[in-house]
Design an enzyme around this catalytic site. Structure first.
Site, PDB file in Angstrom:
ATOM      1  N   HIS A 280       0.809  -1.207   0.000  1.00  0.00           N
ATOM      2  CA  HIS A 280       0.000   0.000   0.000  1.00  0.00           C
ATOM      3  C   HIS A 280       0.850   1.268   0.000  1.00  0.00           C
ATOM      4  CE1 HIS A 280      -2.839  -3.053   1.523  1.00  0.00           C
ATOM      5  NE2 HIS A 280      -3.785  -2.277   1.016  1.00  0.00           N
ATOM      6  N   ASP A 281       2.141   1.169   0.244  1.00  0.00           N
ATOM      7  CA  ASP A 281       2.986   2.360   0.303  1.00  0.00           C
ATOM      8  C   ASP A 281       3.059   3.023  -1.071  1.00  0.00           C
ATOM      9  OD1 ASP A 281       5.149   3.969   1.800  1.00  0.00           O
ATOM     10  OD2 ASP A 281       6.154   3.335  -0.022  1.00  0.00           O
TER      11      ASP A 281
END
Length: 351
Positions: A319-320
């Site tokens: 998700h970064d």
């Protein structure tokens, strides 16, 4: 002004030009321009036939070697394919929310339509482990207990993202957390000494790409990147890895005060220094099997470990904002490599 003409009568000319003359004399630069629509963005979905079955795949993941009739489709067609799987009984749609009771009788509402593929996940058991998958990708052949989970109401068996409210009534995003089952994934297993995985270089030039050879360094970089920009961390790790080139030097040789002084410009130096020292001491022990068991390792660090150290990017969903582009870049490379290998095998068979 009155001007006599040669014929009978007279003509009257005003001081200004007519509207037609004004339009004809208007320069092209000042004329109103027509609005042009932006070209539609390219689709991310592919339809192909695999083992006699039509599947909807993502272009970010490699195609199976036996795929045929490959065509690019739009998101709407991908949603229709996902709804068709529900109608055919391949998946069980989530129960619709019950409407609140009303005192006045009202006509019954129409039956709910199948949900869009972008609004839910698929939870299944694969090799004895519970995994959350995307509805756009084909399910593994050995998947069991398949069910649909809405994204907004995922239960405690899935990775969730929560928000907190500050004094200014602003919501701040909290990093997604891994469940106990996800922490035992094969993607987070301890790397053996004979691991030969080398992540390819990308145009993003992430810090982890330069230190993949030492999993301890990759995890330390991820700890420093929390709430910090890559430019700040790039300068700090140059001094930090001179002071502590490996886990043993940080765990037993360097003092906490020395580590604090090196990373002071990143902020939270006291908390970061104590966390990294405790993590290094646990990293040197032999009683851990998954990197998620170590102090200070969250989802972001664990996903980076799986991508840069273990070599299993297909088993994680990062998700970064900087890790996701590299993850897609890696998936595209694997897809291209498998296509090239398939063409080579076909050429060898023909010969």
């Amino acid at each position: 002004m009155m001007i006599m003409s040669e014929g009978s009568g007279y003509q009257y000319h005003g001081h200004g030009a007519s509207q037609k003359d004004k339009c004809e004399g208007t320069p092209a630069a000042s004329r109103p321009r027509r609005k042009t629509k932006n070209p539609p963005s390219p689709s991310s979905f592919i339809r192909a036939t695999v083992d006699g079955k039509t599947m909807v795949l993502s272009k970010f993941f490699p195609l199976p070697a036996n795929a045929s009739d490959v065509t690019v489709i739009s998101r709407k067609e991908a949603d229709r394919a996902a709804r068709a799987r529900i109608r055919n009984g391949l998946l069980q749609a989530p129960p619709p929310n019950k409407p609140p009771r009303r005192r006045n009788k009202s006509p019954p509402s129409p039956p709910p339509s199948p949900p869009s593929a972008s609004s839910y996940y698929i939870r299944a058991i694969v090799n004895g482990e519970t995994k959350v998958l995307s509805p756009y990708f084909p399910l593994p052949a050995n998947a069991t207990s398949v069910e649909i989970i809405p994204k907004k109401r995922k239960d405690d068996n899935t990775t969730t993202t929560t928000t907190t409210t500050t004094n200014n009534n602003k919501k701040s995003k909290v990093s997604p957390q891994l469940t106990a089952a996800e922490k035992k994934s094969d993607a987070y297993k301890r790397v053996d000494a004979n691991n030969t995985w080398v992540p390819p270089r990308s145009p993003y030039n992430l810090l982890q790409e330069n230190h993949y050879f030492d999993p301890w360094r990759v995890l330390i970089i991820c700890m420093l990147l929390n709430r910090t920009t890559g430019r700040q961390v790039r300068e700090a790790i140059r001094h930090l890895f001179c002071l502590c080139p490996d886990a043993e030097s940080m765990a037993w040789n360097a003092d906490v005060e020395e580590i604090e002084e090196v990373i002071r410009g990143l902020g939270f130096q006291k908390t970061r220094a104590r966390k990294m020292k405790r993590f290094s001491q646990e990293y040197l022990r032999d009683d851990w099997t998954h990197v998620t068991q170590l102090h200070g390792v969250g989802k972001y660090a664990a996903d980076a470990y799986a991508i840069f150290c273990v070599g299993k990017p297909e088993e994680v969903i990062p998700h970064d904002h900087m890790l996701v582009p590299y993850w897609k870049f890696l998936c595209n490379m694997q897809e291209a490599a498998e296509k090239t290998l398939g063409l080579q095998n076909q050429h060898m068979i023909k010969e």
